[in-house]
Design a protein around this motif. Sequence first.
Motif, PDB file in Angstrom:
ATOM      1  N   SER A 204      46.852 -56.496  89.409  1.00  0.00           N
ATOM      2  CA  SER A 204      47.695 -56.918  89.815  1.00  0.00           C
ATOM      3  C   SER A 204      48.912 -57.712  88.743  1.00  0.00           C
ATOM      4  CB  SER A 204      48.062 -57.683  91.232  1.00  0.00           C
ATOM      5  OG  SER A 204      48.250 -59.400  91.112  1.00  0.00           O
ATOM      6  N   ARG A 205      50.092 -56.305  88.573  1.00  0.00           N
ATOM      7  CA  ARG A 205      51.260 -56.951  87.542  1.00  0.00           C
ATOM      8  C   ARG A 205      51.199 -58.415  87.940  1.00  0.00           C
ATOM      9  NH1 ARG A 205      55.903 -58.873  87.434  1.00  0.00           N
ATOM     10  NH2 ARG A 205      56.359 -57.956  89.341  1.00  0.00           N
ATOM     11  N   GLN A 206      51.411 -59.392  88.609  1.00  0.00           N
ATOM     12  CA  GLN A 206      51.841 -60.542  89.234  1.00  0.00           C
ATOM     13  C   GLN A 206      50.372 -61.728  88.630  1.00  0.00           C
ATOM     14  OE1 GLN A 206      52.030 -58.570  90.953  1.00  0.00           O
ATOM     15  NE2 GLN A 206      54.117 -57.996  91.389  1.00  0.00           N
ATOM     16  N   THR A 207      49.118 -61.293  88.868  1.00  0.00           N
ATOM     17  CA  THR A 207      48.209 -61.870  88.461  1.00  0.00           C
ATOM     18  C   THR A 207      47.888 -61.877  87.502  1.00  0.00           C
ATOM     19  OG1 THR A 207      47.311 -61.697  91.206  1.00  0.00           O
ATOM     20  CG2 THR A 207      45.620 -61.887  89.108  1.00  0.00           C
ATOM     21  N   LEU A 208      47.784 -60.597  86.613  1.00  0.00           N
ATOM     22  CA  LEU A 208      47.809 -60.318  85.307  1.00  0.00           C
ATOM     23  C   LEU A 208      48.524 -61.421  84.399  1.00  0.00           C
ATOM     24  CD1 LEU A 208      47.002 -56.648  85.350  1.00  0.00           C
ATOM     25  CD2 LEU A 208      45.181 -58.580  84.732  1.00  0.00           C
ATOM     26  N   SER A 209      49.626 -61.069  84.623  1.00  0.00           N
ATOM     27  CA  SER A 209      50.721 -61.911  83.924  1.00  0.00           C
ATOM     28  C   SER A 209      50.395 -63.339  83.936  1.00  0.00           C
ATOM     29  CB  SER A 209      52.078 -61.458  84.176  1.00  0.00           C
ATOM     30  OG  SER A 209      52.578 -60.473  84.036  1.00  0.00           O
ATOM     31  N   TRP A 210      50.001 -63.975  85.824  1.00  0.00           N
ATOM     32  CA  TRP A 210      49.773 -65.223  85.485  1.00  0.00           C
ATOM     33  C   TRP A 210      48.034 -65.912  84.241  1.00  0.00           C
ATOM     34  CZ3 TRP A 210      45.590 -68.258  87.141  1.00  0.00           C
ATOM     35  CH2 TRP A 210      45.743 -69.274  87.313  1.00  0.00           C
ATOM     36  N   PHE A 211      47.718 -65.016  84.930  1.00  0.00           N
ATOM     37  CA  PHE A 211      46.196 -65.181  83.502  1.00  0.00           C
ATOM     38  C   PHE A 211      46.287 -65.185  82.465  1.00  0.00           C
ATOM     39  CE2 PHE A 211      42.338 -63.740  81.574  1.00  0.00           C
ATOM     40  CZ  PHE A 211      41.014 -65.001  82.580  1.00  0.00           C
ATOM     41  N   THR A 212      47.133 -64.249  81.996  1.00  0.00           N
ATOM     42  CA  THR A 212      47.703 -64.711  80.481  1.00  0.00           C
ATOM     43  C   THR A 212      48.324 -65.562  80.095  1.00  0.00           C
ATOM     44  OG1 THR A 212      47.597 -62.267  79.886  1.00  0.00           O
ATOM     45  CG2 THR A 212      48.726 -62.896  78.885  1.00  0.00           C
ATOM     46  N   SER A 213      49.342 -66.261  80.939  1.00  0.00           N
ATOM     47  CA  SER A 213      50.432 -67.788  80.063  1.00  0.00           C
ATOM     48  C   SER A 213      49.093 -68.408  81.028  1.00  0.00           C
ATOM     49  CB  SER A 213      51.443 -67.025  81.416  1.00  0.00           C
ATOM     50  OG  SER A 213      51.072 -67.275  82.603  1.00  0.00           O
ATOM     51  N   GLN A 214      48.360 -68.950  81.398  1.00  0.00           N
ATOM     52  CA  GLN A 214      47.349 -69.844  82.164  1.00  0.00           C
ATOM     53  C   GLN A 214      46.202 -69.927  81.162  1.00  0.00           C
ATOM     54  OE1 GLN A 214      48.153 -72.487  84.532  1.00  0.00           O
ATOM     55  NE2 GLN A 214      49.952 -70.689  83.892  1.00  0.00           N
ATOM     56  N   SER A 215      45.698 -68.630  80.448  1.00  0.00           N
ATOM     57  CA  SER A 215      44.863 -69.457  79.233  1.00  0.00           C
ATOM     58  C   SER A 215      45.420 -68.788  78.124  1.00  0.00           C
ATOM     59  CB  SER A 215      44.009 -67.912  79.399  1.00  0.00           C
ATOM     60  OG  SER A 215      44.703 -66.318  79.413  1.00  0.00           O
ATOM     61  N   GLY A 216      46.569 -68.882  77.871  1.00  0.00           N
ATOM     62  CA  GLY A 216      46.689 -68.324  76.304  1.00  0.00           C
ATOM     63  C   GLY A 216      46.293 -67.932  75.746  1.00  0.00           C
ATOM     64  N   SER A 217      45.644 -67.275  75.644  1.00  0.00           N
ATOM     65  CA  SER A 217      44.777 -66.540  74.430  1.00  0.00           C
ATOM     66  C   SER A 217      45.352 -65.008  74.145  1.00  0.00           C
ATOM     67  CB  SER A 217      43.752 -66.957  75.180  1.00  0.00           C
ATOM     68  OG  SER A 217      43.432 -65.877  76.523  1.00  0.00           O
ATOM     69  N   GLU A 218      45.978 -64.450  73.608  1.00  0.00           N
ATOM     70  CA  GLU A 218      45.964 -63.617  72.718  1.00  0.00           C
ATOM     71  C   GLU A 218      45.123 -62.943  71.890  1.00  0.00           C
ATOM     72  OE1 GLU A 218      51.176 -62.037  73.208  1.00  0.00           O
ATOM     73  OE2 GLU A 218      50.106 -63.591  72.188  1.00  0.00           O
ATOM     74  N   GLY A 219      44.133 -62.681  72.081  1.00  0.00           N
ATOM     75  CA  GLY A 219      43.079 -62.523  70.654  1.00  0.00           C
ATOM     76  C   GLY A 219      41.577 -62.471  71.669  1.00  0.00           C
ATOM     77  N   PRO A 220      40.634 -62.336  70.463  1.00  0.00           N
ATOM     78  CA  PRO A 220      38.687 -61.702  71.077  1.00  0.00           C
ATOM     79  C   PRO A 220      39.095 -62.755  72.186  1.00  0.00           C
ATOM     80  CG  PRO A 220      39.176 -62.009  68.881  1.00  0.00           C
ATOM     81  CD  PRO A 220      40.368 -62.238  69.100  1.00  0.00           C
ATOM     82  N   ALA A 221      39.192 -63.655  72.793  1.00  0.00           N
ATOM     83  CA  ALA A 221      38.986 -64.355  74.134  1.00  0.00           C
ATOM     84  C   ALA A 221      39.570 -64.104  75.190  1.00  0.00           C
ATOM     85  CB  ALA A 221      38.967 -65.943  73.531  1.00  0.00           C
ATOM     86  N   GLY A 222      40.216 -63.342  75.108  1.00  0.00           N
ATOM     87  CA  GLY A 222      41.598 -63.059  76.773  1.00  0.00           C
ATOM     88  C   GLY A 222      41.391 -62.118  76.212  1.00  0.00           C
ATOM     89  N   LEU A 223      42.387 -61.282  76.685  1.00  0.00           N
ATOM     90  CA  LEU A 223      42.673 -60.153  77.618  1.00  0.00           C
ATOM     91  C   LEU A 223      43.531 -58.969  76.039  1.00  0.00           C
ATOM     92  CD1 LEU A 223      43.902 -59.935  80.941  1.00  0.00           C
ATOM     93  CD2 LEU A 223      41.713 -60.280  80.046  1.00  0.00           C
ATOM     94  N   ALA A 224      43.509 -57.598  76.132  1.00  0.00           N
ATOM     95  CA  ALA A 224      44.198 -56.533  74.668  1.00  0.00           C
ATOM     96  C   ALA A 224      46.049 -56.672  76.258  1.00  0.00           C
ATOM     97  CB  ALA A 224      43.730 -55.277  75.329  1.00  0.00           C
ATOM     98  N   SER A 225      46.864 -56.972  75.107  1.00  0.00           N
ATOM     99  CA  SER A 225      47.965 -56.917  75.530  1.00  0.00           C
ATOM    100  C   SER A 225      48.500 -55.236  76.016  1.00  0.00           C
ATOM    101  CB  SER A 225      48.573 -56.480  73.953  1.00  0.00           C
ATOM    102  OG  SER A 225      48.630 -55.659  73.278  1.00  0.00           O
ATOM    103  N   TRP A 226      47.625 -54.265  75.547  1.00  0.00           N
ATOM    104  CA  TRP A 226      48.121 -53.384  76.456  1.00  0.00           C
ATOM    105  C   TRP A 226      47.916 -53.014  78.132  1.00  0.00           C
ATOM    106  CZ3 TRP A 226      44.945 -49.899  78.949  1.00  0.00           C
ATOM    107  CH2 TRP A 226      43.610 -49.725  78.432  1.00  0.00           C
ATOM    108  N   ARG A 227      48.335 -51.767  79.072  1.00  0.00           N
ATOM    109  CA  ARG A 227      48.293 -52.113  80.533  1.00  0.00           C
ATOM    110  C   ARG A 227      48.625 -50.123  80.710  1.00  0.00           C
ATOM    111  NH1 ARG A 227      47.021 -56.846  79.236  1.00  0.00           N
ATOM    112  NH2 ARG A 227      47.465 -58.119  80.805  1.00  0.00           N
ATOM    113  N   LEU A 228      48.083 -50.189  81.999  1.00  0.00           N
ATOM    114  CA  LEU A 228      47.769 -49.107  82.201  1.00  0.00           C
ATOM    115  C   LEU A 228      48.056 -48.908  83.723  1.00  0.00           C
ATOM    116  CD1 LEU A 228      47.710 -45.490  81.652  1.00  0.00           C
ATOM    117  CD2 LEU A 228      45.420 -45.641  82.252  1.00  0.00           C
ATOM    118  N   LEU A 229      49.370 -48.358  84.080  1.00  0.00           N
ATOM    119  CA  LEU A 229      49.764 -48.529  85.379  1.00  0.00           C
ATOM    120  C   LEU A 229      49.464 -47.566  86.264  1.00  0.00           C
ATOM    121  CD1 LEU A 229      52.220 -49.221  87.717  1.00  0.00           C
ATOM    122  CD2 LEU A 229      53.676 -47.622  86.717  1.00  0.00           C
ATOM    123  N   LEU A 230      48.344 -48.085  87.261  1.00  0.00           N
ATOM    124  CA  LEU A 230      47.357 -47.086  87.954  1.00  0.00           C
ATOM    125  C   LEU A 230      48.693 -46.411  89.345  1.00  0.00           C
ATOM    126  CD1 LEU A 230      43.932 -48.148  87.887  1.00  0.00           C
ATOM    127  CD2 LEU A 230      45.523 -46.553  86.553  1.00  0.00           C
ATOM    128  N   GLY A 231      49.139 -47.500  89.926  1.00  0.00           N
ATOM    129  CA  GLY A 231      49.830 -47.068  90.872  1.00  0.00           C
ATOM    130  C   GLY A 231      50.614 -48.152  91.622  1.00  0.00           C
TER     131      GLY A 231
END
Length: 389
Positions: A204-231
């Motif tokens: 979900s968008r909300q959980t993805l945003s929370w996970f990214t903000s908590q991990s504070g990682s924008e690199g190989p150890a985190g998630l890619a910044s792009w997203r694909l809306l599925l529904g």
Amino acid sequence: MRLTQDTERRRSRRPGKWLAGGRALCSALVLCSGLPLPARCAEEPPALRVAVSRANSPPFVIWREQQVSAGIDVEIGQALAALLHARFEWQALPRLRIETALLNGEADMACNLSPLQAPRPEPLPQSPGLFDVQDLLAAHPDAAAVDSLEQVPLGSTIGALQAQAYPVLDTLVAQGHLKRDDALDEERMLRKLALERHPYAVGSRQTLSWFTSQSGSEGPAGLASWRLLLGTRAYRCWFSPRGRYEVKYMLAGMEQLLSSGRIEAIVTARSAPALAVVVSVRSPLRQVSRKALAELFLGLRHSLQDDLPALPVMSNGPERQQFFASILKREPAQFRASWAAQQFGGRRKAPAELSSAETTKLFLQRHAEAVGFLPLALVDPSLRIVYMP
């Protein structure tokens, strides 16, 4: 004095629905007026029992040592209990047990039930949609970026939530094109994604945003910044037809919370805005960091990839303030001051400002070099999400 059999039978049937007869009128008055309980309603109502799915992760449910602590699901239940002048009692249950608990009257309500692959045994009363939950495809930074699920490399494994239905993904899995790796909750699924146990995951968008903000990682150890809306699906609450409270009064309370703005306030406080930084699908740009975006819109760089010029554009809609707060990390006055200094003598031009999100969308569709931001609800297959807060 010894009780008669009839009296014993009457007492054995208690407690019934608390909101019955005269007490229903009292509660209706409370819901409509917000006034304290009158004296004839002074009897303490039973606790409102809210079933909370163990599959739900922050910001919907925040867990502390496997106990429910806070979160959107919890706070909506607490708000309804306050309207009913009732205590709040949560019940943490496996996702597959919740409908049964509601049908049997073991719980009074539950919110945010993810759609199941197996249909529910019988329909349950439900609230209107309270807000939107978007399902997004996320990826490890080393995974190939895609513009549709059909572009995911053949045989790839997609992280998913146990027993949840994903129409397009499930079709591709049934056809043998993709595989599912189910997790008990979204947080575990995203941790596996960050560790590259699988290259993609649906969250979900909300959980993805929370996970990214908590991990504070924008690199190989985190998630890619792009997203694909599925529904997109509506967030709702479901009610027990056999619970302690009559459904019509719980529905009336939920309508009041919605119309008063209380639901919006809870969601806004717990989740990032539904904002997407997008480009045309004709653009070569696939993803970008928040730092690079901020530098582009503040005039500190001219390109985002391979020295190809990037044209930043800004919408003057309400999403503009969200962009300043979540991506630029600047106040509007600071933004204007920064560009005023750079524009002295005509050296540089500030990002083009367009009248609305709809106008911005048309501009982005027509100009492959343009980069802008839109409410997620306006994103369609003609646009590619390269960053989300």
